[in-house]
Motif scaffolding. Structure first.
Motif, PDB file in Angstrom:
ATOM      1  N   ALA A   1       0.389  -1.158   0.085  1.00 15.10           N
ATOM      2  CA  ALA A   1       0.088   0.307  -0.281  1.00 15.10           C
ATOM      3  C   ALA A   1       0.666   1.591   0.025  1.00 15.10           C
ATOM      4  N   LEU A   2       1.662   1.283   0.573  1.00 12.30           N
ATOM      5  CA  LEU A   2       3.148   2.201   0.756  1.00 12.30           C
ATOM      6  C   LEU A   2       3.630   2.655  -0.341  1.00 12.30           C
ATOM      7  N   TYR A   3       3.400   1.381  -1.370  1.00 11.74           N
ATOM      8  CA  TYR A   3       4.553   1.276  -2.022  1.00 11.74           C
ATOM      9  C   TYR A   3       3.515   2.695  -3.320  1.00 11.74           C
TER      10      TYR A   3
ATOM     11  N   LEU B   1      12.041   5.830  -2.578  1.00 11.63           N
ATOM     12  CA  LEU B   1      11.449   5.494  -2.590  1.00 11.63           C
ATOM     13  C   LEU B   1      11.160   3.864  -1.508  1.00 11.63           C
ATOM     14  N   ALA B   2      12.780   3.221  -2.117  1.00  9.72           N
ATOM     15  CA  ALA B   2      12.912   2.079  -1.616  1.00  9.72           C
ATOM     16  C   ALA B   2      13.675   2.052  -0.505  1.00  9.72           C
ATOM     17  N   LEU B   3      14.292   3.366   0.045  1.00 10.52           N
ATOM     18  CA  LEU B   3      14.715   3.361   1.691  1.00 10.52           C
ATOM     19  C   LEU B   3      13.692   3.501   1.741  1.00 10.52           C
ATOM     20  N   LEU B   4      12.449   4.615   1.860  1.00 12.32           N
ATOM     21  CA  LEU B   4      11.969   4.685   3.073  1.00 12.32           C
ATOM     22  C   LEU B   4      10.480   3.095   3.146  1.00 12.32           C
ATOM     23  N   LEU B   5      10.917   2.658   2.048  1.00  7.00           N
ATOM     24  CA  LEU B   5      10.389   1.554   2.215  1.00  7.00           C
ATOM     25  C   LEU B   5      11.288   0.102   3.386  1.00  7.00           C
ATOM     26  N   VAL B   6      12.053   0.784   3.551  1.00 12.45           N
ATOM     27  CA  VAL B   6      12.542  -0.573   4.339  1.00 12.45           C
ATOM     28  C   VAL B   6      12.844   0.612   5.322  1.00 12.45           C
TER      29      VAL B   6
ATOM     30  N   LYS C   1      19.181  -4.170   1.019  1.00 14.79           N
ATOM     31  CA  LYS C   1      17.616  -4.562   1.166  1.00 14.79           C
ATOM     32  C   LYS C   1      17.020  -3.381   0.020  1.00 14.79           C
ATOM     33  N   TRP C   2      18.120  -1.776   0.039  1.00  9.37           N
ATOM     34  CA  TRP C   2      18.030  -0.607   0.235  1.00  9.37           C
ATOM     35  C   TRP C   2      18.135  -0.622  -1.635  1.00  9.37           C
ATOM     36  N   GLN C   3      19.070  -1.281  -2.251  1.00  9.52           N
ATOM     37  CA  GLN C   3      19.509  -1.193  -2.867  1.00  9.52           C
ATOM     38  C   GLN C   3      18.862  -2.412  -3.995  1.00  9.52           C
TER      39      GLN C   3
END
Length: 247
Positions: free
Chosen positions: A47-49, A61-66, A121-123
Motif C-alpha cells: 500500500a505504501l508503494y 521510495l526504496a529507502l522509505l520502504l526499508v 535491501k535498499w539497493q
C-alpha cells in the motif's frame, strides 16, 4: 483470534487488541498465524508503494520502504540479526558465541552486518522491476514469517530456556501443517510467481538454519530474526537474478 492478535502484537507495532497478559499456551498457538502476520506487513508495504510510487524517485521510495519495515516490526528481527552476527561470526567456541548473543550490547560484527543488510535491501528493492515490485513487497513477509515457523518447528533450540523456546514447546503439533496451508494460499492468486519464491524461501531457510545449528548447536530467538532478514534479502536478490529488474 486471540492467538493471531498476540502474534500480530509480538511481531509488529500494530496493536488492534492490546494484549497485556500473555498466556504461554496462546503465545505458542500464535505461531500458526505467523504467515497471516506476514500478510499484514506485506499489505502495508504494498500500500505504501502504491501511494508513493507516482510521486517519489525509486531510490528514495526504496529507502522509505526499508525504513518503514524496520519501524513497523519495531526492529525486532533486526535486533536478532545483529546479535547473531556478533556471536556467529565472532570466531569463538560454541558456548562463548551463545554468551555473546545474549549480551544486550551490540558489537562491531552486528553494526557492520546491519549496515550491509540495510544497504543491500535498499539497493536491491530499488532495482526490482516496478511492475513486479508490489507483488514482491506483498508476499516476501508472508514467506519470511512462514520461514520463522520452519525455524521454530523443525530445528532444535540451542538454549535450555528462552522466549524462542516457548514458541517451540507450546506451539501445537499441527502448527507446521496449518502454517504451510496458510502460506501456500497466495498461490491461488499469484500462481507460479509465488510458488517459485516460496520454494526458494524454504531452501534458504534450511541452508541458513543448518549452518547456524552446526555452529551453535541449534537455533535461538536471535537466529530467528537473522533468518528472516537474510531470507528477505536473498529472495529479492533471487528476483533480480530471475530477470525482475529495471536494468
Amino acid at each position: 483470534m486471540k492467538a493471531f492478535f498476540i502474534g500480530l502484537q509480538f511481531l509488529t507495532r500494530l496493536k488492534i487488541v492490546n494484549q497485556t497478559e500473555w498466556d504461554i499456551h496462546d503465545f505458542g498457538k500464535s505461531v500458526i498465524y505467523f504467515p497471516f502476520v506476514g500478510l499484514v506487513i506485506g499489505a502495508f508495504m504494498a500500500a505504501l508503494y502504491w501511494l508513493l510510487a507516482d510521486y517519489l524517485p525509486i531510490q528514495l521510495l526504496a529507502l522509505l520502504l526499508v525504513i518503514f519495515e524496520f519501524l513497523f516490526t519495531g526492529g525486532l528481527h533486526a535486533d536478532g540479526f545483529m546479535d547473531t552476527c556478533d556471536g556467529l561470526f565472532s570466531g569463538r567456541d560454541r558456548e562463548r558465541k551463545l554468551e555473546i548473543m545474549k549480551d544486550s550490547r551490540v558489537g562491531s560484527n552486528g553494526v557492520v552486518g546491519f549496515v550491509f543488510l540495510t544497504l543491500l535491501k535498499w539497493q536491491l528493492v530499488a532495482n526490482v522491476d516496478p511492475k513486479f515490485l508490489w507483488e514482491l513487497l506483498l508476499f516476501l513477509p508472508i514467506i519470511s514469517r512462514y520461514s520463522l515457523v520452519l525455524s521454530i518447528r523443525l530445528f532444535q533450540y540451542a538454549r535450555p530456556e528462552g522466549m524462542g523456546k516457548a514458541f517451540a514447546v507450546y506451539s501445537p503439533k499441527s502448527t507446521l501443517a496449518w502454517a504451510t496451508l496458510f502460506a501456500t494460499l497466495p498461490v491461488l492468486y499469484f500462481r507460479w510467481d509465488y510458488a517459485v519464491f516460496l520454494g526458494i524461501g524454504i531452501l534458504i531457510n534450511f541452508i541458513l538454519n543448518s549452518y547456524i545449528s552446526k555452529h551453535l548447536g541449534g537455533v535461538t530467538g536471535d537466529t530467528y530474526g537473522f533468518v528472516i532478514e537474510s531470507s528477505e534479502v536473498l529472495l529479492i536478490l533471487a528476483a533480480i537474478a530471475m530477470g525482475f529488474t529495471v536494468l
